[in-house]
Write a protein that holds these residues in place. Structure first.
Motif, short mmCIF file in Angstrom:
data_model
loop_
_atom_site.label_atom_id
_atom_site.label_comp_id
_atom_site.label_asym_id
_atom_site.label_seq_id
_atom_site.Cartn_x
_atom_site.Cartn_y
_atom_site.Cartn_z
N SER A 144 -5.79 5.21 3.33
CA SER A 144 -4.52 4.81 3.94
C SER A 144 -3.59 4.34 2.83
O SER A 144 -4.03 4.09 1.72
CB SER A 144 -4.72 3.70 4.97
OG SER A 144 -4.99 2.46 4.31
N GLU A 145 -2.31 4.24 3.16
CA GLU A 145 -1.35 3.78 2.16
C GLU A 145 -1.16 2.27 2.19
O GLU A 145 -0.32 1.73 1.48
CB GLU A 145 0.00 4.48 2.40
CG GLU A 145 -0.07 6.00 2.21
CD GLU A 145 1.27 6.68 2.36
OE1 GLU A 145 2.31 5.97 2.33
OE2 GLU A 145 1.30 7.91 2.52
N ALA A 146 -1.97 1.59 3.00
CA ALA A 146 -1.85 0.14 3.12
C ALA A 146 -2.20 -0.55 1.81
O ALA A 146 -3.10 -0.13 1.08
CB ALA A 146 -2.77 -0.38 4.23
N VAL A 147 -1.47 -1.62 1.50
CA VAL A 147 -1.74 -2.43 0.32
C VAL A 147 -2.52 -3.67 0.74
O VAL A 147 -2.11 -4.38 1.65
CB VAL A 147 -0.43 -2.85 -0.39
CG1 VAL A 147 -0.72 -3.80 -1.54
CG2 VAL A 147 0.32 -1.62 -0.88
N SER A 148 -3.65 -3.91 0.10
CA SER A 148 -4.47 -5.08 0.44
C SER A 148 -4.99 -5.70 -0.85
O SER A 148 -6.06 -5.34 -1.35
CB SER A 148 -5.64 -4.68 1.35
OG SER A 148 -6.42 -5.80 1.69
#
Length: 257
Positions: A170-174
């Motif tokens: 996913s392109e989510a930043v965590s």
């Protein structure tokens, strides 16, 4: 390519950690950053070979979401170098360390060191960690395919799967933070938290960045001058600031998106 089973770890991990287990994280990173760099930045622009690894994902046609499923790492351990490190999901955080292996338990490799003789896992997740099976199998195929590039780019670097607090592809930043001493909830293991929460717990402690994203600048529409400006801004953020202050600024930037 098949990877060694976790039961074989005592045979190959001492070689993987032969040197890295003897130095601190800060000393470890100083051995891989470019000569003249005083610190590791969040972008990893000072890490020799990082751009070559990132461009590999783009040139192979992998989506940004897939590239974001991996992190460039510096393989190391804070514990017994002959024992595998296992990651478990513990509600709102992860536990990492030399945990006892359960008979019949399923352990999947998620962090890898690259050698001429093969690819060697050095961290595993147990059954408490959920990773989509199809994504995981694709990730293993990518790990096998990138071996020669990793060795050519920088043999001191590794690759780990970017699954913490996010879907793998996913392109989510965590952004996350791992504490292994007084900042951990466990006496014999480390705690992995989201960076905002960790910044509160670890206020006053020093730390080092040991993982960097795999997203090439080629994925963006930024011009060369814009990329240069971004790098200059990052340098300003890191110059003469404590690790906690740098982390606070970076988290504020993430929160603005």
């Amino acid at each position: 390519m098949s990877f060694p089973d976790i039961s074989e770890a005592p045979a190959f991990l001492p070689e993987v950690f032969a040197h890295w287990s003897e130095v601190s994280a800060k000393e470890l990173v100083q051995e891989v950053v470019e000569e003249g760099s005083a610190y590791s930045t969040v972008s990893g622009g000072c890490i020799p070979g990082a751009s070559k690894i990132r461009d590999w994902f783009y040139e192979r046609g992998h989506s940004l979401a897939v590239a974001n499923g991996f992190m460039i790492s510096v393989p190391h351990t804070h514990w017994d170098p002959s024992a595998p490190m296992v990651i478990s999901q513990m509600g709102d955080h992860f536990k990492i360390g030399n945990q006892p292996l359960l008979k019949g338990g399923r352990y999947r490799p998620v962090s890898f060191a690259f050698r001429e003789s093969g690819v060697y896992p050095y961290e595993w997740v147990d059954e408490s960690v959920e990773i989509d099976e199809a994504d995981y199998e694709e990730a293993l195929a990518i790990i096998s395919a990138i071996r020669e590039t990793m060795i050519a780019a920088n043999p001191k670097l590794g690759i780990c799967l970017n699954f913490r607090f996010k879907k793998l592809f996913s392109e989510a930043v965590s952004a996350t933070f791992e504490s292994t001493d007084s900042g951990s909830e466990y006496e014999d293991a480390g705690t992995i938290r989201r960076s905002p929460e960790a910044a509160i717990v670890m206020d006053g402690y020093d730390f080092e960045i040991v993982q960097w994203h795999c997203i090439s600048d080629k994925y963006s529409d930024l011009s060369d001058s814009a990329i240069d400006a971004r790098n200059e801004i990052e340098a300003l953020i890191y110059a003469e600031r404590s690790p906690v202050e740098r982390n606070r600024i970076i988290n504020e930037v993430f929160a603005s998106f």
